[in-house]
Design an enzyme around this catalytic site. Structure first.
Site, mmCIF file in Angstrom:
data_model
loop_
_atom_site.group_PDB
_atom_site.id
_atom_site.type_symbol
_atom_site.label_atom_id
_atom_site.label_comp_id
_atom_site.label_asym_id
_atom_site.label_seq_id
_atom_site.Cartn_x
_atom_site.Cartn_y
_atom_site.Cartn_z
ATOM 1 N N TRP A 183 98.367 88.634 25.182
ATOM 2 C CA TRP A 183 96.958 88.578 25.588
ATOM 3 C C TRP A 183 96.732 89.504 26.784
ATOM 4 O O TRP A 183 97.436 89.427 27.777
ATOM 5 C CB TRP A 183 96.531 87.162 25.968
ATOM 6 C CG TRP A 183 95.166 87.153 26.579
ATOM 7 C CD1 TRP A 183 93.979 87.376 25.948
ATOM 8 C CD2 TRP A 183 94.843 86.987 27.964
ATOM 9 N NE1 TRP A 183 92.942 87.346 26.841
ATOM 10 C CE2 TRP A 183 93.444 87.108 28.097
ATOM 11 C CE3 TRP A 183 95.613 86.741 29.114
ATOM 12 C CZ2 TRP A 183 92.789 86.997 29.319
ATOM 13 C CZ3 TRP A 183 94.966 86.634 30.334
ATOM 14 C CH2 TRP A 183 93.561 86.753 30.422
ATOM 15 N N GLU A 224 96.237 87.773 20.726
ATOM 16 C CA GLU A 224 95.179 86.843 21.117
ATOM 17 C C GLU A 224 93.907 87.580 21.557
ATOM 18 O O GLU A 224 93.947 88.422 22.435
ATOM 19 C CB GLU A 224 95.681 85.948 22.262
ATOM 20 C CG GLU A 224 94.690 84.851 22.663
ATOM 21 C CD GLU A 224 95.228 83.952 23.780
ATOM 22 O OE1 GLU A 224 96.078 84.410 24.567
ATOM 23 O OE2 GLU A 224 94.784 82.793 23.854
ATOM 24 N N LYS A 226 89.698 87.445 22.850
ATOM 25 C CA LYS A 226 88.886 86.639 23.765
ATOM 26 C C LYS A 226 87.501 87.252 23.852
ATOM 27 O O LYS A 226 87.360 88.475 23.855
ATOM 28 C CB LYS A 226 89.561 86.640 25.126
ATOM 29 C CG LYS A 226 88.897 85.748 26.137
ATOM 30 C CD LYS A 226 89.819 85.512 27.319
ATOM 31 C CE LYS A 226 89.106 84.709 28.372
ATOM 32 N NZ LYS A 226 89.979 84.264 29.441
ATOM 33 N N ASP A 260 92.669 80.958 20.097
ATOM 34 C CA ASP A 260 92.562 80.043 21.245
ATOM 35 C C ASP A 260 91.204 79.354 21.165
ATOM 36 O O ASP A 260 90.171 80.019 21.028
ATOM 37 C CB ASP A 260 92.718 80.853 22.545
ATOM 38 C CG ASP A 260 92.670 79.990 23.804
ATOM 39 O OD1 ASP A 260 91.715 79.202 23.961
ATOM 40 O OD2 ASP A 260 93.570 80.124 24.655
ATOM 41 N N HIS A 263 88.174 80.700 23.221
ATOM 42 C CA HIS A 263 87.913 82.146 23.256
ATOM 43 C C HIS A 263 86.776 82.639 22.376
ATOM 44 O O HIS A 263 86.729 83.808 22.013
ATOM 45 C CB HIS A 263 89.203 82.907 22.917
ATOM 46 C CG HIS A 263 90.185 82.851 24.038
ATOM 47 N ND1 HIS A 263 91.256 83.696 24.144
ATOM 48 C CD2 HIS A 263 90.237 82.050 25.136
ATOM 49 C CE1 HIS A 263 91.939 83.418 25.241
ATOM 50 N NE2 HIS A 263 91.339 82.419 25.849
ATOM 51 N N HIS A 287 96.281 78.362 20.134
ATOM 52 C CA HIS A 287 96.268 77.900 21.520
ATOM 53 C C HIS A 287 95.279 76.759 21.594
ATOM 54 O O HIS A 287 94.065 76.975 21.545
ATOM 55 C CB HIS A 287 95.853 79.021 22.474
ATOM 56 C CG HIS A 287 97.004 79.825 22.967
ATOM 57 N ND1 HIS A 287 96.914 80.746 23.978
ATOM 58 C CD2 HIS A 287 98.309 79.818 22.587
ATOM 59 C CE1 HIS A 287 98.107 81.273 24.191
ATOM 60 N NE2 HIS A 287 98.960 80.736 23.370
ATOM 61 N N ASP A 295 85.503 79.199 28.974
ATOM 62 C CA ASP A 295 86.933 79.070 28.678
ATOM 63 C C ASP A 295 87.629 78.407 29.860
ATOM 64 O O ASP A 295 88.466 79.004 30.528
ATOM 65 C CB ASP A 295 87.510 80.469 28.392
ATOM 66 C CG ASP A 295 88.986 80.415 28.028
ATOM 67 O OD1 ASP A 295 89.402 79.420 27.405
ATOM 68 O OD2 ASP A 295 89.719 81.360 28.378
ATOM 69 N N ASP A 297 89.707 75.914 30.087
ATOM 70 C CA ASP A 297 91.078 75.421 29.926
ATOM 71 C C ASP A 297 91.277 74.019 30.478
ATOM 72 O O ASP A 297 92.255 73.750 31.168
ATOM 73 C CB ASP A 297 92.088 76.419 30.525
ATOM 74 C CG ASP A 297 92.174 77.688 29.693
ATOM 75 O OD1 ASP A 297 92.678 77.620 28.566
ATOM 76 O OD2 ASP A 297 91.697 78.748 30.163
ATOM 77 N N ASP A 327 97.433 75.366 25.676
ATOM 78 C CA ASP A 327 97.082 76.325 26.730
ATOM 79 C C ASP A 327 95.952 75.728 27.576
ATOM 80 O O ASP A 327 94.787 75.883 27.241
ATOM 81 C CB ASP A 327 96.659 77.662 26.088
ATOM 82 C CG ASP A 327 96.338 78.719 27.132
ATOM 83 O OD1 ASP A 327 96.674 78.530 28.316
ATOM 84 O OD2 ASP A 327 95.733 79.747 26.763
#
Ligand code: RNT
Ligand code: ZN
Length: 419
Positions: A183, A224, A226, A260, A263, A287, A295, A297, A327
């Site tokens: 990424w 990955e 995003k 992810d 993303h 992810h 995002d 997380d 993640d």
């Protein structure tokens, strides 16, 4: 504590009505690996002997005490979390978690810098996954693999090459395939005039990394994408279309998409993408995260989307082919509790998805009985799933209910607060 065995027996009868074999389900769930990210333990900082914090448009917020200050502490914390996480586990290491007496730059890291991780994984009998760190570095401020500056671009290509070799080393040490995730944060605050050159540079860099390491064995490579990052709100070089295009055109077994959950645009969900991606790919790297308005997380929750992802993997019969990784990074709560909650929720969603009459629903759908399809899927939302979950946690000795929380509190008092 209630009679767990009794609850399990009852649940077994309940599920048997629909042809579901609870023991078989537990067995499948238990052997499906989930790769736990190491970076929850120290807020993505890593252990390079250099100054400078987290960059790349990602952020941890909060200053809960007790973050790991070195790899030994981090591994001890991971071991503590592992006591509460049922099922086959892998640990996912980032390149900035290197160990060295003096600073080793990203383009020069070798297996030596990850020997302790490998020794530890072998001792624990677990597999390791890996990630190049194309951020948190003076040379990543503007761009990395997509840079127009040839010195910068080459530096990061060397890093990618070094990482694939370390991935092979992990494979050789553990005997388990090492899944590498690539990424890059490369992007722009404003919409660029030239949106093509950064992409052709990024493509060239990935090509060079894979060409230079084409003999590496036992490694899978997720690319990955995003949609945006902090400071890269308008443009990312590694957008979804770019990464999907790269993977499909590369047409190599080891180059796969990483999806992810944080993303994409807020109403776009990964669960809805899996069927399409699997039409063209044999594997996907996931992810699992929890985006709250961005995002962010957050710790993975036992929420609709996590359940929908697992349901989709079961329905597609792709549980075995999907590399499931977590993640998230929350610095506002106990970091071991964060791991335990997020990992347990990921595993729980998998068990929830497996405890459904998938074949029955597929049959109804094939017969055109759409009313039946809806009725069955709704009925199972309130099935006695938690009785099976508790039994599974007891059977694997990973803590039933909230019992793990007292253990985490004890560890916080005895270990974390003394740091
Ligand atoms: C960032 C990506 C990436 C990172 C890790 C730390 O938005 O999700 O996977 O979270 O590399
Ligand atoms: Zn990610």
């Amino acid at each position: 504590m209630y009679d767990i065995k009794k609850g399990y027996e009852l649940a077994k009868e309940y599920y048997a009505q629909y042809g579901i074999d609870v023991d078989k389900v537990i067995e499948i769930c238990d052997k499906t690996p989930i790769s736990m990210h190491c970076w929850q333990g120290d807020d993505v900082n890593g252990f390079e002997k250099k100054e400078g914090g987290l960059t790349g448009g990602i952020q941890t917020t909060g200053n809960y005490p007790g973050a790991a200050r070195n790899a030994e502490e981090l591994r001890a914390d991971i071991e503590k979390a592992m006591e509460f996480i049922p099922g086959e586990l892998k640990v996912n290491v980032h390149a900035n978690y290197q160990e060295a007496d003096t600073f080793v730059d990203r383009d020069a890291i070798t297996e030596e810098n990850f020997k302790n991780w490998a020794d530890w994984a072998v001792e624990k009998g677990i597999g390791l996954d890996f990630n190049p760190t194309y951020f948190s570095h003076p040379l990543s401020e503007k761009a990395t693999l997509s840079s127009a500056d040839e010195n910068v671009r080459k530096f990061w290509v060397k890093h990618g090459i070094a990482c694939r070799k370390i991935g092979e080393y992990f494979y050789k040490r553990t005997g388990k395939v090492c899944v590498i995730n690539h990424w890059t944060p490369d992007g722009d605050k404003e919409f660029p005039i030239d949106t093509l050159t950064p992409r052709t540079q990024l493509k060239k860099s990935y090509d060079e990394i894979f060409e230079a390491t084409k003999d590496v064995e036992g490694v899978m490579d997720g690319i990955e994408s995003k949609v945006f990052g902090i400071g890269a709100e308008s443009f990312t070089a590694g957008s979804h279309e770019f990464c999907m295009g790269y993977v499909m055109k590369a047409n190599k077994d080891h180059i796969i998409m990483t999806l992810d959950t944080g993303h994409y645009h807020p109403t776009e969900v990964v669960s809805a993408k899996l069927g399409a991606v699997y039409t063209f790919s044999d594997h996907v790297l996931l992810h699992v995260s929890r985006p709250v308005r961005w995002d962010s997380d957050h710790v993975v929750a036992f929420d609709d989307e996590t359940k929908a992802i697992m349901e989709e993997l079961v329905r597609l019969d792709k549980l075995e082919d999907t590399y499931i990784a977590t993640d998230f990074f929350d610095a506002s709560i106990n970091r071991i509790a964060a791991w335990a909650i997020g990992m347990r929720n990921t595993r729980k969603a998998m068990l929830y998805a497996l405890l459904q009459p998938t074949e029955m629903m597929k049959k109804l759908e094939a017969e055109g009985d759409v009313s039946g399809r809806l009725a069955v899927s709704q009925e199972f939302k309130a099935a006695p799933f938690s009785l099976v979950w508790d039994y599974y946690c007891e059977k694997t000795n990973k803590g039933v209910g909230l019992s793990w929380l007292d253990e985490v509190r004890k560890y916080e008092k005895e270990v974390l607060l003394n740091r």
